[in-house]
Design an enzyme around this catalytic site. Structure first.
Site, PDB file in Angstrom:
ATOM      1  N   ASP A  11       0.692  -1.208   0.179  1.00  0.00           N
ATOM      2  CA  ASP A  11      -0.061  -0.084  -0.013  1.00  0.00           C
ATOM      3  C   ASP A  11       0.944   1.203   0.012  1.00  0.00           C
ATOM      4  OD1 ASP A  11      -1.555   2.155   0.508  1.00  0.00           O
ATOM      5  OD2 ASP A  11      -2.780   0.908   2.176  1.00  0.00           O
ATOM      6  N   ASN A  27       3.278   2.658 -10.620  1.00  0.00           N
ATOM      7  CA  ASN A  27       2.289   2.799 -11.447  1.00  0.00           C
ATOM      8  C   ASN A  27       0.850   3.250 -10.718  1.00  0.00           C
ATOM      9  OD1 ASN A  27       0.335   2.027 -13.732  1.00  0.00           O
ATOM     10  ND2 ASN A  27      -0.611   1.065 -12.019  1.00  0.00           N
ATOM     11  N   SER A  78       1.804  12.107 -15.918  1.00  0.00           N
ATOM     12  CA  SER A  78       0.683  12.482 -16.881  1.00  0.00           C
ATOM     13  C   SER A  78       0.889  13.505 -17.657  1.00  0.00           C
ATOM     14  CB  SER A  78      -0.704  12.384 -16.128  1.00  0.00           C
ATOM     15  OG  SER A  78      -1.686  13.208 -16.357  1.00  0.00           O
ATOM     16  N   TYR A  93      -4.280  16.065  -8.293  1.00  0.00           N
ATOM     17  CA  TYR A  93      -3.721  15.270  -9.164  1.00  0.00           C
ATOM     18  C   TYR A  93      -2.620  15.949  -9.795  1.00  0.00           C
ATOM     19  CZ  TYR A  93      -3.450  11.714 -12.970  1.00  0.00           C
ATOM     20  OH  TYR A  93      -2.805  10.613 -13.787  1.00  0.00           O
ATOM     21  N   GLY A  94      -2.858  17.164 -10.692  1.00  0.00           N
ATOM     22  CA  GLY A  94      -1.763  17.630 -11.298  1.00  0.00           C
ATOM     23  C   GLY A  94      -0.669  18.022 -10.634  1.00  0.00           C
ATOM     24  N   LYS A 124       1.458  14.954  -9.591  1.00  0.00           N
ATOM     25  CA  LYS A 124       2.109  14.524 -10.801  1.00  0.00           C
ATOM     26  C   LYS A 124       3.454  15.372 -11.144  1.00  0.00           C
ATOM     27  CE  LYS A 124      -0.057  10.509 -11.711  1.00  0.00           C
ATOM     28  NZ  LYS A 124       0.481   9.131 -11.541  1.00  0.00           N
ATOM     29  N   VAL A 179      -6.135   7.007 -21.132  1.00  0.00           N
ATOM     30  CA  VAL A 179      -6.643   5.718 -21.377  1.00  0.00           C
ATOM     31  C   VAL A 179      -7.826   5.104 -20.968  1.00  0.00           C
ATOM     32  CG1 VAL A 179      -5.555   3.124 -20.794  1.00  0.00           C
ATOM     33  CG2 VAL A 179      -4.021   5.211 -21.410  1.00  0.00           C
ATOM     34  N   ARG A 180      -8.688   4.413 -21.548  1.00  0.00           N
ATOM     35  CA  ARG A 180      -9.788   3.848 -20.925  1.00  0.00           C
ATOM     36  C   ARG A 180      -9.716   3.052 -19.759  1.00  0.00           C
ATOM     37  NH1 ARG A 180     -11.168   3.807 -26.099  1.00  0.00           N
ATOM     38  NH2 ARG A 180     -10.872   1.868 -26.475  1.00  0.00           N
TER      39      ARG A 180
HETATM   40  N1  NAP Z   1      -6.141   6.491 -17.204  1.00  0.00           N
HETATM   41  C1  NAP Z   1      -5.212   7.493 -18.030  1.00  0.00           C
HETATM   42  O1  NAP Z   1      -5.994   8.019 -18.902  1.00  0.00           O
HETATM   43  C2  NAP Z   1      -4.102   7.902 -17.522  1.00  0.00           C
HETATM   44  C3  NAP Z   1      -3.607   9.086 -17.972  1.00  0.00           C
HETATM   45  C4  NAP Z   1      -2.300   9.513 -17.447  1.00  0.00           C
HETATM   46  C5  NAP Z   1      -1.502   9.057 -16.556  1.00  0.00           C
HETATM   47  N2  NAP Z   1      -2.261   7.742 -15.823  1.00  0.00           N
HETATM   48  C6  NAP Z   1      -1.408   7.268 -14.878  1.00  0.00           C
HETATM   49  O2  NAP Z   1      -1.408   5.592 -15.169  1.00  0.00           O
HETATM   50  C7  NAP Z   1      -1.113   5.040 -13.895  1.00  0.00           C
HETATM   51  C8  NAP Z   1      -2.387   3.879 -13.738  1.00  0.00           C
HETATM   52  O3  NAP Z   1      -3.717   4.407 -14.077  1.00  0.00           O
HETATM   53  P1  NAP Z   1      -5.131   3.676 -14.351  1.00  0.00           P
HETATM   54  O4  NAP Z   1      -5.774   4.423 -15.379  1.00  0.00           O
HETATM   55  O5  NAP Z   1      -4.602   2.361 -14.630  1.00  0.00           O
HETATM   56  O6  NAP Z   1      -5.623   3.864 -13.020  1.00  0.00           O
HETATM   57  P2  NAP Z   1      -6.866   2.830 -12.309  1.00  0.00           P
HETATM   58  O7  NAP Z   1      -7.506   2.170 -13.297  1.00  0.00           O
HETATM   59  O8  NAP Z   1      -7.735   4.002 -11.275  1.00  0.00           O
HETATM   60  O9  NAP Z   1      -5.866   1.999 -11.434  1.00  0.00           O
HETATM   61  C9  NAP Z   1      -4.894   2.541 -10.375  1.00  0.00           C
HETATM   62  C10 NAP Z   1      -4.361   1.544  -9.566  1.00  0.00           C
HETATM   63  O10 NAP Z   1      -3.587   1.804  -8.579  1.00  0.00           O
HETATM   64  C11 NAP Z   1      -3.907   1.229  -7.236  1.00  0.00           C
HETATM   65  N3  NAP Z   1      -3.703   2.157  -6.190  1.00  0.00           N
HETATM   66  C12 NAP Z   1      -4.243   3.143  -5.678  1.00  0.00           C
HETATM   67  N4  NAP Z   1      -4.037   3.612  -4.528  1.00  0.00           N
HETATM   68  C13 NAP Z   1      -2.965   2.875  -4.206  1.00  0.00           C
HETATM   69  C14 NAP Z   1      -2.235   2.783  -2.928  1.00  0.00           C
HETATM   70  N5  NAP Z   1      -2.267   3.503  -1.762  1.00  0.00           N
HETATM   71  N6  NAP Z   1      -1.347   1.473  -2.950  1.00  0.00           N
HETATM   72  C15 NAP Z   1      -1.247   0.632  -3.902  1.00  0.00           C
HETATM   73  N7  NAP Z   1      -1.930   0.651  -4.986  1.00  0.00           N
HETATM   74  C16 NAP Z   1      -2.976   1.938  -4.964  1.00  0.00           C
HETATM   75  C17 NAP Z   1      -5.530   0.919  -7.449  1.00  0.00           C
HETATM   76  O11 NAP Z   1      -5.632  -0.327  -6.480  1.00  0.00           O
HETATM   77  P3  NAP Z   1      -7.476  -0.255  -6.027  1.00  0.00           P
HETATM   78  O12 NAP Z   1      -7.958  -1.218  -6.893  1.00  0.00           O
HETATM   79  O13 NAP Z   1      -6.968  -1.028  -4.810  1.00  0.00           O
HETATM   80  O14 NAP Z   1      -7.809   0.911  -5.936  1.00  0.00           O
HETATM   81  C18 NAP Z   1      -5.207   0.554  -8.982  1.00  0.00           C
HETATM   82  O15 NAP Z   1      -4.847  -0.847  -8.971  1.00  0.00           O
HETATM   83  C19 NAP Z   1      -1.449   5.782 -12.714  1.00  0.00           C
HETATM   84  O16 NAP Z   1      -0.280   6.406 -12.387  1.00  0.00           O
HETATM   85  C20 NAP Z   1      -2.190   7.100 -13.612  1.00  0.00           C
HETATM   86  O17 NAP Z   1      -2.037   8.373 -12.770  1.00  0.00           O
HETATM   87  C21 NAP Z   1      -3.319   7.306 -16.419  1.00  0.00           C
END
Ligand code: NAP
Length: 235
Positions: free
Chosen positions: A62, A89, A143, A158-159, A162, A191-192
């Protein structure tokens, strides 16, 4: 396992981009450690990949809990001799994308702890393993919303988190260069996923590929960069 197989830890990997990064790296025959804050959700992801014929190992971690970071690092040191790649990640995004004038102290604190402090403390805790795995890499999932040059007013906490992670990336890149460890920030694109929402243009496969290529296609010597699919993002 091939001789070019690397040992790679991915945080927050029970769903979304993290899970898909694990899937793609396991298909390439790397030794993948899938970590998640929930043992139940993480073990389910490991079992789902096993049903696809992909073997990955589980680590409970965590990022918002310092004692969990230390315990995970101790656990890893017992189980592995070296770590070649750390992919930071895991992240959270506040539920409402308001401006800096509306953001609450709790949102700022929680987002900073998970998105910024966690990756810094984890990198520190894993330094002995990363040194043993050199040339090693740290990849921080950033991001476009973290770019100070392109900063917009929405998604304030968030901004900010990051942008601070980007700053940490640069400091870590400087500090770890003498140890043969590269550190880069990278955006997967929009990303979706649960975080990205349904309007995002990229599939999770494509978003993960944009990160996996930093393991497979980018030289170890490249460090202190803020990358996206088509090149560099201005810090
Ligand atoms: N999706 C986009 O469009 C996008 C764009 C730019 C950057 N990103 C970056 O890409 C990365 C992945 O994003 P995603 O879209 O896959 O997000 P997501 O679907 O919301 O998944 C986030 C993951 O992080 C985990 N998490 C959150 N808090 C945590 C903690 N305290 N300890 C351990 N794990 C934790 C979540 O676990 P739980 O299931 O337990 O909540 C989940 O497995 C992130 O860094 C995000 O900022 C995403």
């Amino acid at each position: 396992m091939s001789t070019s197989s690397q040992t790679i830890l991915v945080t927050g990997a029970n769903k979304g981009i993290g899970l898909e990064i694990c899937r793609q790296l396991a298909r390439l025959d790397h030794r993948v450690i899938l970590s998640a804050r929930s043992s139940e959700r993480g073990q389910k992801a490991v079992a789902d990949l096993a049903r696809e014929g992909l073997k990955v190992e589980f680590l409970q971690l965590d990022l918002a809990d310092e004692s969990s970071i230390q315990a995970a690092a101790n656990d890893l040191k017992k189980r592995f001799k070296a770590l070649n790649v750390l992919i930071n990640n895991a992240a959270i995004l506040e539920t409402w994308g308001g401006t800096i004038l509306d953001v609450t102290a709790a949102e700022l604190r929680d987002t900073f702890i998970t998105n910024t402090l966690g990756p810094i403390l984890l990198t520190q805790a894993l330094l002995p393993l990363l040194k043993a795995g050199r040339p090693a890499r740290v990849i921080n999932l950033s991001s476009q919303l973290g770019s100070i040059q392109n900063m917009t007013d929405g998604w304030a906490s968030y901004g900010i988190s990051k942008a601070a992670l980007n700053a940490a990336t640069r400091k870590l890149a400087g500090a770890l260069a003498p140890h043969g460890i590269s550190v880069n920030a990278a955006s997967p694109g929009w990303v979706r996923t649960e975080m990205g929402g349904e309007s995002a243009p990229l599939t999770v496969e494509k978003g993960a590929k944009n990160i996996v290529r930093l393991v497979t296609d980018v030289p170890h010597t490249l460090t202190n960069h803020y990358l996206e699919e088509n090149g560099e993002i201005p810090w």
